[in-house]
Design an enzyme around this catalytic site. Structure first.
Site, PDB file in Angstrom:
ATOM      1  N   CYS A 384       0.786  -1.156  -0.134  1.00 54.09           N
ATOM      2  CA  CYS A 384       0.154  -0.194   0.149  1.00 54.09           C
ATOM      3  C   CYS A 384       0.874   1.154  -0.089  1.00 54.09           C
ATOM      4  O   CYS A 384       1.399   1.446  -1.021  1.00 54.09           O
ATOM      5  CB  CYS A 384      -1.012  -0.095   1.475  1.00 54.09           C
ATOM      6  SG  CYS A 384      -2.538   1.021   0.670  1.00 54.09           S
ATOM      7  N   HIS A 510      -3.599  -4.922   0.436  1.00 56.15           N
ATOM      8  CA  HIS A 510      -3.213  -5.599   1.435  1.00 56.15           C
ATOM      9  C   HIS A 510      -3.195  -6.986   1.460  1.00 56.15           C
ATOM     10  O   HIS A 510      -4.127  -7.677   1.873  1.00 56.15           O
ATOM     11  CB  HIS A 510      -4.034  -4.949   2.773  1.00 56.15           C
ATOM     12  CG  HIS A 510      -3.851  -3.486   3.069  1.00 56.15           C
ATOM     13  ND1 HIS A 510      -3.087  -3.045   3.951  1.00 56.15           N
ATOM     14  CD2 HIS A 510      -4.285  -2.336   2.470  1.00 56.15           C
ATOM     15  CE1 HIS A 510      -2.996  -1.756   4.017  1.00 56.15           C
ATOM     16  NE2 HIS A 510      -3.860  -1.522   3.293  1.00 56.15           N
ATOM     17  N   GLU A 512      -1.532  -9.053   3.212  1.00 58.04           N
ATOM     18  CA  GLU A 512      -1.488  -9.767   4.583  1.00 58.04           C
ATOM     19  C   GLU A 512      -2.957 -10.043   5.041  1.00 58.04           C
ATOM     20  O   GLU A 512      -2.687 -10.784   6.037  1.00 58.04           O
ATOM     21  CB  GLU A 512      -0.865  -8.816   5.500  1.00 58.04           C
ATOM     22  CG  GLU A 512      -1.538  -7.484   5.773  1.00 58.04           C
ATOM     23  CD  GLU A 512      -1.318  -6.165   5.163  1.00 58.04           C
ATOM     24  OE1 GLU A 512      -1.161  -6.554   3.778  1.00 58.04           O
ATOM     25  OE2 GLU A 512      -1.622  -5.047   5.226  1.00 58.04           O
TER      26      GLU A 512
HETATM   27  N1  GLN Z   1      -1.907   6.590   2.912  1.00 61.86           N
HETATM   28  C1  GLN Z   1      -2.110   5.939   1.566  1.00 61.86           C
HETATM   29  C2  GLN Z   1      -3.312   6.211   1.096  1.00 61.86           C
HETATM   30  O1  GLN Z   1      -4.399   6.483   1.655  1.00 61.86           O
HETATM   31  C3  GLN Z   1      -1.661   4.404   1.745  1.00 61.86           C
HETATM   32  C4  GLN Z   1      -2.671   3.823   2.607  1.00 61.86           C
HETATM   33  C5  GLN Z   1      -2.360   2.633   3.314  1.00 61.86           C
HETATM   34  O2  GLN Z   1      -0.976   2.336   3.319  1.00 61.86           O
HETATM   35  N2  GLN Z   1      -3.131   1.566   3.797  1.00 61.86           N
HETATM   36  O3  GLN Z   1      -3.589   5.756  -0.127  1.00 61.86           O
END
Ligand code: GLN
Length: 533
Positions: A384, A510, A512
């Site tokens: 992410c 994600h 994970e």
């Molecule tokens: N802050 C980034 C976004 O909102 C990444 C979010 C995250 O790592 N879950 O796109």
């Protein structure tokens, strides 16, 4: 008569005794006997969901397939049971009050005074019962967050008290988890806190059926008998939960303690089928005797509290076992890395993962770590925000786009290589407004991602507002960083790779959250494999 059986798990004496793990372990044992089981968490805080909570407060926020931002215990439930949870598996006081107040505004209460009893307790009961009946579960295990005696948990305790009265003793069961402290000065285990905790439950109308006692030392049968007598439970229903080196041993311990058998007897469920835990034991064996050992750095800004990265930590354990590899996860604070010390801090590291996150703090350290991995051919996994950092670093140092950034950190950057998603523009409310939950992605053949997944179409869970800016896609491709996973419906970039690198993969989702003991995540497996070779 109810077909579903309901088990309520409460905790006493102290918090953090592991109610989530005990609930997940019991669920695992019942599932291994052929029952369809789910676990629900009732959280007594007033936030509508933990999505708005700082990870330092409550650890990681776990995201379900249907896009709910939930308590990290739901991650344990999924990792143990290998079955997805949903919005309905996590109830908060904020959520309960929100629906009761909405009903009141609609006039649903027909002029009645709206009160904790019956309106709040009815809403709690509705959420517990509907999970069981809608999905036809044989058993629903409901874990009540907090410790008995807390002001916040009173309505939950009252609601589950009423449920036994409504559903009958054969269909409901109360398990209470407490701590038996050890006084080293006198070399004694003390049962008084447990007795007091049970008294608090009794004051609230609940007689526990089973006591699970968390302890650092073996409990003697005399001590168990004493607890049974004073707390009014059957002697065989006093269960020991001794400290173990990994949470994944707890189902085996609980099986030895016959927790599942006692539960089945009390709920008048068939007991003949023995729980089959062969696959589980196989995983434990592999984990205990790894052939390889690697150090992998997790670069993030919440590293003081490892619970903030719970699912990533567990995904490494699952995927490590597949590779016969013990992963030594080194948490590195992104604020502590700079250009001069990266060499020293990342010495001996075989792989680098940049963690998810929000906001500006520590971002430069993450960019340095991404650059270090890229230039030194060290396997790199960006999750992410980790992907977004890899993109920004590549833009600045390879494409030479000076001051390139994500508009999250630098709204006026001349090169917004990561930008706010179209659908996010104009949203100002914080709670539940990100791109959340499971979305499809097509994976390109002949890539590291394809090698890992072995399939073209995948689905992964999301939690973000920003995305790769497709305006720069061609420039990146020409310079050697390519999009290898794309959302077929929106064209959003989901995966980026550097094909010339040993293993350099960044994902906007994600992975994970989907890793379980019996289904370790393919990208984590592949990443670890790259760090061993
Ligand atoms: N802050 C980034 C976004 O909102 C990444 C979010 C995250 O790592 N879950 O796109």
């Amino acid at each position: 008569m109810s077909l579903t059986k309901y088990i309520f798990v409460t905790g006493g004496v102290a918090s953090s005794l592991g109610k989530g793990i005990i609930s997940a372990s019991l669920a695992k044992l019942l599932q291994a006997r052929g029952y369809k089981v789910t676990i629900q968490k009732l959280d007594p805080y007033i936030n509508v969901d933990p999505g708005t909570l700082n990870p330092y407060e409550h650890g990681e926020c776990f995201v379900t397939e249907d896009g709910a931002e939930t308590d990290l215990d739901l991650g344990h439930y999924e990792r143990f049971l290998n079955v997805p949870t949903s919005q309905a598996n996590n109830v908060t006081t904020g959520g309960i009050y929100q629906s009761v107040i909405n009903k009141e505004r609609r006039g649903d209460y027909l002029g009645k005074t709206v009160q904790v009893i019956p309106h709040i307790t009815d809403e709690i009961k509705r959420r517990i019962l509907s999970l069981g009946t809608k999905n036809k579960f044989d058993v629903v295990i409901t874990e009540i967050g907090g410790t008995v005696g807390d002001i916040e948990s009173l309505p939950y305790i009252e609601a589950v008290r009423q449920l036994k009265w409504e559903l009958g003793a054969n269909n409901t069961l109360y398990i209470h988890l407490t701590l038996v402290p050890y006084l080293s000065a006198t070399r004694e285990l003390k049962t008084k806190p447990t007795q007091h905790s049970v008294k608090v439950l009794l004051e609230n109308g609940i007689q526990p059926d089973i006591l699970v006692l968390r302890t650092e030392h073996e409990l003697t049968s005399d001590l168990r008998k004493k607890v049974a007598l004073f707390c009014n439970v059957d002697p065989n229903a006093v269960i020991q939960s001794i400290d173990v080196s990994t949470i994944y041993e707890v189902p085996i311990l609980m099986q030895k303690e016959k927790l599942d058998e006692i539960v089945l007897q009390k709920l008048k469920l068939e007991t003949q089928e023995k729980a089959d835990l062969d696959e589980w034991k196989n995983f434990l064996k592999k984990r205990q005797n790894p052939k390889y050992k690697v150090k992998i750095a997790l670069v993030g800004k919440y590293v003081e509290l490892p619970d903030a990265y719970k699912s990533i930590n567990e995904a490494f354990i699952h995927a490590g076992a597949v590779n016969n590899c013990g992963v030594d996860l080194i948490y590195i604070h992104s604020e502590s890395i700079d250009e001069n010390n990266a060499d020293i801090m990342l010495k001996g590291i075989k792989g680098i993962l940049i963690a998810p996150g929000f906001g500006d703090r520590g971002i430069e350290g993450k960019l340095i770590a991404a650059r270090y991995a890229r230039e030194n051919n060290i396997p790199f996994f960006g999750v992410c925000l980790g992907l977004q950092c890899a993109v920004v670093e590549f833009a600045r140092n390879v494409l030479k786009l000076d001051k390139a950034h994500s508009t999250e950190m630098s709204p006026k950057t001349p090169f917004p290589v990561i930008d706010l998603m179209e659908e996010q523009k104009g949203i100002s409310e914080k709670g539940g407004t990100m791109r959340l939950g499971s979305y499809p992605c097509n994976v390109k053949k002949g890539t590291k991602a394809y090698e890992a997944y072995q399939t073209h179409s995948i689905k992964e869970r999301h939690r973000h507002r920003y995305e790769f800016n497709n305006f720069y896609l061609d420039d990146f491709r020409k310079a050697g960083m390519i999009a290898t996973g794309i959302n077929p419906e929106t064209n959003l970039v989901e995966i980026m790779e550097i094909p010339d690198h040993k293993w350099f993969v960044g994902v906007q989702f994600h992975p994970e959250y989907r890793s379980t003991v019996l289904n370790p995540h393919p990208l984590f497996i592949s990443f670890i494999k790259a760090t061993i070779s």
